[in-house]
Scaffold this motif. Structure first.
Motif, PDB file in Angstrom:
ATOM      1  N   UNK A   1       0.783  -1.227   0.000  1.00 26.49           N
ATOM      2  CA  UNK A   1       0.000   0.000   0.000  1.00 26.49           C
ATOM      3  C   UNK A   1       0.817   1.280   0.000  1.00 26.49           C
ATOM      4  N   UNK A   2       2.148   1.184   0.119  1.00 24.39           N
ATOM      5  CA  UNK A   2       2.998   2.372   0.184  1.00 24.39           C
ATOM      6  C   UNK A   2       3.664   2.612  -1.182  1.00 24.39           C
ATOM      7  N   UNK A   3       2.904   3.208  -2.082  1.00 25.03           N
ATOM      8  CA  UNK A   3       3.372   3.453  -3.450  1.00 25.03           C
ATOM      9  C   UNK A   3       4.661   4.266  -3.468  1.00 25.03           C
ATOM     10  N   UNK A   4       4.751   5.279  -2.631  1.00 25.65           N
ATOM     11  CA  UNK A   4       5.916   6.166  -2.632  1.00 25.65           C
ATOM     12  C   UNK A   4       7.204   5.400  -2.324  1.00 25.65           C
ATOM     13  N   UNK A   5       7.197   4.606  -1.285  1.00 22.76           N
ATOM     14  CA  UNK A   5       8.428   3.899  -0.904  1.00 22.76           C
ATOM     15  C   UNK A   5       8.750   2.782  -1.894  1.00 22.76           C
ATOM     16  N   UNK A   6       7.721   2.121  -2.427  1.00 20.27           N
ATOM     17  CA  UNK A   6       7.944   1.064  -3.421  1.00 20.27           C
ATOM     18  C   UNK A   6       8.601   1.648  -4.668  1.00 20.27           C
ATOM     19  N   UNK A   7       8.051   2.726  -5.194  1.00 19.36           N
ATOM     20  CA  UNK A   7       8.583   3.311  -6.434  1.00 19.36           C
ATOM     21  C   UNK A   7       9.984   3.885  -6.240  1.00 19.36           C
ATOM     22  N   UNK A   8      10.199   4.585  -5.139  1.00 23.37           N
ATOM     23  CA  UNK A   8      11.520   5.171  -4.883  1.00 23.37           C
ATOM     24  C   UNK A   8      12.569   4.075  -4.681  1.00 23.37           C
ATOM     25  N   UNK A   9      12.220   3.042  -3.935  1.00 24.56           N
ATOM     26  CA  UNK A   9      13.165   1.957  -3.662  1.00 24.56           C
ATOM     27  C   UNK A   9      13.455   1.138  -4.915  1.00 24.56           C
ATOM     28  N   UNK A  10      12.433   0.852  -5.700  1.00 26.03           N
ATOM     29  CA  UNK A  10      12.617   0.065  -6.926  1.00 26.03           C
ATOM     30  C   UNK A  10      13.607   0.754  -7.861  1.00 26.03           C
ATOM     31  N   UNK A  11      13.478   2.055  -7.983  1.00 25.04           N
ATOM     32  CA  UNK A  11      14.380   2.819  -8.861  1.00 25.04           C
ATOM     33  C   UNK A  11      15.834   2.669  -8.411  1.00 25.04           C
ATOM     34  N   UNK A  12      16.068   2.688  -7.103  1.00 28.16           N
ATOM     35  CA  UNK A  12      17.435   2.559  -6.578  1.00 28.16           C
ATOM     36  C   UNK A  12      17.958   1.121  -6.688  1.00 28.16           C
ATOM     37  N   UNK A  13      17.100   0.143  -6.489  1.00 22.26           N
ATOM     38  CA  UNK A  13      17.518  -1.265  -6.615  1.00 22.26           C
ATOM     39  C   UNK A  13      17.900  -1.573  -8.062  1.00 22.26           C
ATOM     40  N   UNK A  14      17.113  -1.080  -9.016  1.00 19.08           N
ATOM     41  CA  UNK A  14      17.401  -1.310 -10.438  1.00 19.08           C
ATOM     42  C   UNK A  14      18.816  -0.856 -10.787  1.00 19.08           C
ATOM     43  N   UNK A  15      19.266   0.257 -10.215  1.00 23.45           N
ATOM     44  CA  UNK A  15      20.613   0.780 -10.488  1.00 23.45           C
ATOM     45  C   UNK A  15      21.705  -0.183 -10.032  1.00 23.45           C
ATOM     46  N   UNK A  16      21.404  -1.037  -9.062  1.00 22.55           N
ATOM     47  CA  UNK A  16      22.412  -1.916  -8.467  1.00 22.55           C
ATOM     48  C   UNK A  16      22.385  -3.344  -9.020  1.00 22.55           C
ATOM     49  N   UNK A  17      21.363  -3.690  -9.799  1.00 23.51           N
ATOM     50  CA  UNK A  17      21.234  -5.060 -10.291  1.00 23.51           C
ATOM     51  C   UNK A  17      22.181  -5.342 -11.459  1.00 23.51           C
ATOM     52  N   UNK A  18      22.730  -6.563 -11.499  1.00 28.97           N
ATOM     53  CA  UNK A  18      23.488  -6.973 -12.679  1.00 28.97           C
ATOM     54  C   UNK A  18      22.500  -7.312 -13.808  1.00 28.97           C
ATOM     55  N   UNK A  19      23.002  -7.746 -14.926  1.00 29.70           N
ATOM     56  CA  UNK A  19      22.114  -8.146 -16.023  1.00 29.70           C
ATOM     57  C   UNK A  19      21.349  -9.406 -15.614  1.00 29.70           C
ATOM     58  N   UNK A  20      20.032  -9.365 -15.779  1.00 26.04           N
ATOM     59  CA  UNK A  20      19.166 -10.481 -15.383  1.00 26.04           C
ATOM     60  C   UNK A  20      18.137 -10.761 -16.469  1.00 26.04           C
ATOM     61  N   UNK A  21      17.572 -11.969 -16.395  1.00 22.55           N
ATOM     62  CA  UNK A  21      16.503 -12.365 -17.315  1.00 22.55           C
ATOM     63  C   UNK A  21      15.152 -12.465 -16.619  1.00 22.55           C
ATOM     64  N   UNK A  22      15.175 -12.806 -15.316  1.00 20.54           N
ATOM     65  CA  UNK A  22      13.939 -13.089 -14.575  1.00 20.54           C
ATOM     66  C   UNK A  22      14.052 -12.535 -13.155  1.00 20.54           C
ATOM     67  N   UNK A  23      12.928 -12.052 -12.651  1.00 21.64           N
ATOM     68  CA  UNK A  23      12.799 -11.634 -11.254  1.00 21.64           C
ATOM     69  C   UNK A  23      11.886 -12.616 -10.533  1.00 21.64           C
TER      70      UNK A  23
END
Length: 178
Positions: free
Chosen positions: A33-55
């Motif tokens: 239910x916390x759209x703000x924290x989900x969206x902000x956190x997802x953006x930062x996690x994406x920056x740290x992920x290596x190349x992937x095919x599946x989540x």
């Protein structure tokens, strides 16, 4: 009520401190239910992920986070390891774990179709909080059983000693309380 002030991905939250047993209390971090924290956190996690095919994530608190990460990465699908066996599941893969928040045994289940999708792919395991690592380990065993390769384990928060691990990606530390 005691609270813990958390700042993650530029978003601040006051988390209630909840007693789990006589020796352990946690700061309750709920992203449902916390759209703000989900969206902000997802953006930062994406920056740290290596190349992937599946989540992949475990049902249920990781679902909004994995959805947003998959949307940001333009992925068409993500996998959810269910916490119960469903009648539609043919030849499911099953693993058993004990989570710090549920404090009881639970199962993680991958449907045959999801197992086939994972086969031969680079997989990132996503969760909201990594604490003992039991859920992540259970999902990792499922991914390996399905023939996938785990290339990243990521969460918004690393709780307690999980913050000392070097095999996980996380945005902030979350202490445990006595």
């Amino acid at each position: 009520m005691n609270t813990y002030l958390l700042e993650v991905a530029g978003v601040k939250r006051k988390l209630p401190i909840i007693k789990l047993n006589d020796n352990l209390s946690i700061a309750s971090f709920v992203i449902l239910g916390d759209t703000e924290i989900v969206c902000a956190s997802a953006k930062e996690i994406v920056k740290k992920l290596p190349q992937i095919d599946v989540l992949i994530t475990a049902e249920a608190k990781g679902i909004p986070l994995i959805f947003e990460i998959s949307r940001l990465l333009n992925m068409k699908k993500y996998i959810v390891a269910r916490k119960s066996l469903k009648p539609y599941m043919d030849s499911p893969l099953i693993d058993e774990v004990v989570s710090i928040t549920t404090q009881k045994k639970q199962i993680l289940v991958l449907d045959e179709h999801d197992s086939e999708y994972i086969k031969g792919k680079r997989v990132a395991i996503i969760d909201d909080v990594i604490s003992t690592g039991e859920s992540i380990q259970g999902i990792e065993r499922l991914v390996k059983s399905a023939g996938g390769t785990v290339v990243a384990k990521a969460a918004i928060l690393a709780e307690g000693s999980a913050a000392e691990r070097d095999d996980i990606i996380f945005l902030e530390k979350l202490p445990l309380f006595e």
